[in-house]
Enzyme design. Sequence first.
Site, PDB file in Angstrom:
ATOM      1  N   ASP A   1      -4.972  -7.303   4.463  1.00  0.00           N
ATOM      2  CA  ASP A   1      -6.248  -6.945   3.837  1.00  0.00           C
ATOM      3  C   ASP A   1      -6.988  -8.213   3.418  1.00  0.00           C
ATOM      4  O   ASP A   1      -8.164  -8.410   3.728  1.00  0.00           O
ATOM      5  CB  ASP A   1      -5.985  -6.048   2.622  1.00  0.00           C
ATOM      6  CG  ASP A   1      -7.275  -5.611   1.943  1.00  0.00           C
ATOM      7  OD1 ASP A   1      -8.221  -5.264   2.660  1.00  0.00           O
ATOM      8  OD2 ASP A   1      -7.325  -5.630   0.696  1.00  0.00           O
TER       9      ASP A   1
ATOM     10  N   ASP B   1       0.191 -18.272   1.957  1.00  0.00           N
ATOM     11  CA  ASP B   1      -0.738 -19.198   1.289  1.00  0.00           C
ATOM     12  C   ASP B   1      -1.177 -20.297   2.253  1.00  0.00           C
ATOM     13  O   ASP B   1      -2.360 -20.638   2.358  1.00  0.00           O
ATOM     14  CB  ASP B   1      -0.137 -19.768  -0.010  1.00  0.00           C
ATOM     15  CG  ASP B   1       1.284 -20.293   0.155  1.00  0.00           C
ATOM     16  OD1 ASP B   1       1.889 -20.109   1.232  1.00  0.00           O
ATOM     17  OD2 ASP B   1       1.812 -20.897  -0.809  1.00  0.00           O
TER      18      ASP B   1
ATOM     19  N   TYR C   1       0.820  -1.226   0.000  1.00  0.00           N
ATOM     20  CA  TYR C   1       0.000   0.000   0.000  1.00  0.00           C
ATOM     21  C   TYR C   1       0.854   1.277   0.000  1.00  0.00           C
ATOM     22  O   TYR C   1       0.310   2.384  -0.114  1.00  0.00           O
ATOM     23  CB  TYR C   1      -0.954   0.012   1.196  1.00  0.00           C
ATOM     24  CG  TYR C   1      -2.214  -0.793   0.994  1.00  0.00           C
ATOM     25  CD1 TYR C   1      -2.161  -2.120   0.593  1.00  0.00           C
ATOM     26  CD2 TYR C   1      -3.472  -0.235   1.220  1.00  0.00           C
ATOM     27  CE1 TYR C   1      -3.316  -2.865   0.425  1.00  0.00           C
ATOM     28  CE2 TYR C   1      -4.628  -0.973   1.059  1.00  0.00           C
ATOM     29  CZ  TYR C   1      -4.543  -2.287   0.670  1.00  0.00           C
ATOM     30  OH  TYR C   1      -5.697  -3.025   0.512  1.00  0.00           O
TER      31      TYR C   1
HETATM   32  C1  IPM Z   1     -10.020  -2.314   4.321  1.00  0.00           C
HETATM   33  C2  IPM Z   1     -10.558  -1.861   2.993  1.00  0.00           C
HETATM   34  C3  IPM Z   1      -9.658  -0.789   2.399  1.00  0.00           C
HETATM   35  C4  IPM Z   1      -8.273  -1.382   2.224  1.00  0.00           C
HETATM   36  C5  IPM Z   1     -10.198  -0.221   1.091  1.00  0.00           C
HETATM   37  C6  IPM Z   1     -11.573   0.372   1.266  1.00  0.00           C
HETATM   38  C7  IPM Z   1      -9.255   0.767   0.492  1.00  0.00           C
HETATM   39  O1  IPM Z   1     -10.710  -2.929   2.124  1.00  0.00           O
HETATM   40  O2  IPM Z   1      -9.981  -1.502   5.249  1.00  0.00           O
HETATM   41  O3  IPM Z   1      -9.656  -3.478   4.440  1.00  0.00           O
HETATM   42  O4  IPM Z   1      -7.991  -1.996   1.206  1.00  0.00           O
HETATM   43  O5  IPM Z   1      -7.475  -1.237   3.121  1.00  0.00           O
HETATM   44 MN    MN Z   2     -10.191  -4.834   2.973  1.00  0.00          MN
END
Ligand code: IPM
Ligand code: MN
Length: 356
Positions: free
Chosen positions: A251, A227, A141
């Site tokens: 995530d 995995d 990210y």
């Molecule tokens: C989460 C969500 C977010 C992320 C999105 C909405 C950008 O999926 O908080 O897990 O990917 O972090």
């Molecule tokens: Mn998410």
Amino acid sequence: MSQRVYKVIFINGDGIGPELMTSALTVLRSVESKFRSVKFDIDFHPGGAEYFKETGINLNPATLKAIKNAHATMKGPVGLPDVRFPDGTEAGVLGGVLRTGLDTYANVRPVRLLPGVEAPIKADPGDVDYVIVRENTEGLYLSRGKGVQTDTAAADTLMITRKGTERVVRRAFEIAEKRQGAPADGMKRVTCVDKANVLPSMAFFRRIFNEIAEDYPHILAEHIYSDAAAQALVLNPGHFDVLVMENFLGDILSDLGGATVGGIGLCASGNVGDKHAYFEPIHGSAPDIAGLDKANPISQILTLAMLYDHLNEFDVSTAIRGAINDALVSGELQINNLGQPKGGTTNAGELIAARI
Ligand code: IPM
Ligand code: MN
């Protein structure tokens, strides 16, 4: 009588956000009439995709300032699929400004099987109870709002730093310290989830994990490839206590974990740094069911409980979780196999509020 008054910021968000926040507010009112010594001074702020459509920004700088000055913030889900930046990513999501911006580096995501929920895994309530600690400011990210794109190719960079890893791993061990251990064996355990067999950045993550683990000799430290973790969280969830991992892995695996216990509509989270914290459900804004009184408010109500935990108001958070449990155990509140409450969103909030 002395009262503890907390300044909190509420952001309703998009899609099902407003109805979830309304249910959480119903519970909050019930909490405040029972626990007279705890009071929230709430400021509502807009933010998200609808706000972006109106203004061209997803969060007002004044809101960010208010969040920085508040004790804590609760938001509903944000984002709408048709509100996008030119690079194709969603413009309404707030992670860039709230996670990176406020340096809330630990995304704490409890996964717990609640009673009376038709979950896809075969387990009893209490058998699944772990916390995913997702690194929240770097990993893949880091490329948020950046990346490289030409007409023929696109690249994102996954970066792991020593500082970013040390602090999130430390946080994971601190969470394990306060817990009762894994359901299966009662052992306090932190599992490092990585892809260290292939990616050097992940081997680096693992190395730093091992270094930090030495400071917590009374807590078991182990590794699992990501995995294999996806399988183990389905086949052997009771083994896990606290898991720590890179942002993108967290995530994915937190949605997987949520699915095993009946759906992400039951899952809350906290984004916590050294200075700031905000709390939100782990799921999106579900625009397909927005305004239909179908969404499950349990995620948002458990989010409220996490916020009280953060303020060390454990009597309140315990009461909220107890009310959810009681409503489910009694059969008064039923969750269907889509993870939605049978009598609707508003009704679910009222049932839980009545049991506080
Ligand atoms: C989460 C969500 C977010 C992320 C999105 C909405 C950008 O999926 O908080 O897990 O990917 O972090
Ligand atoms: Mn998410």
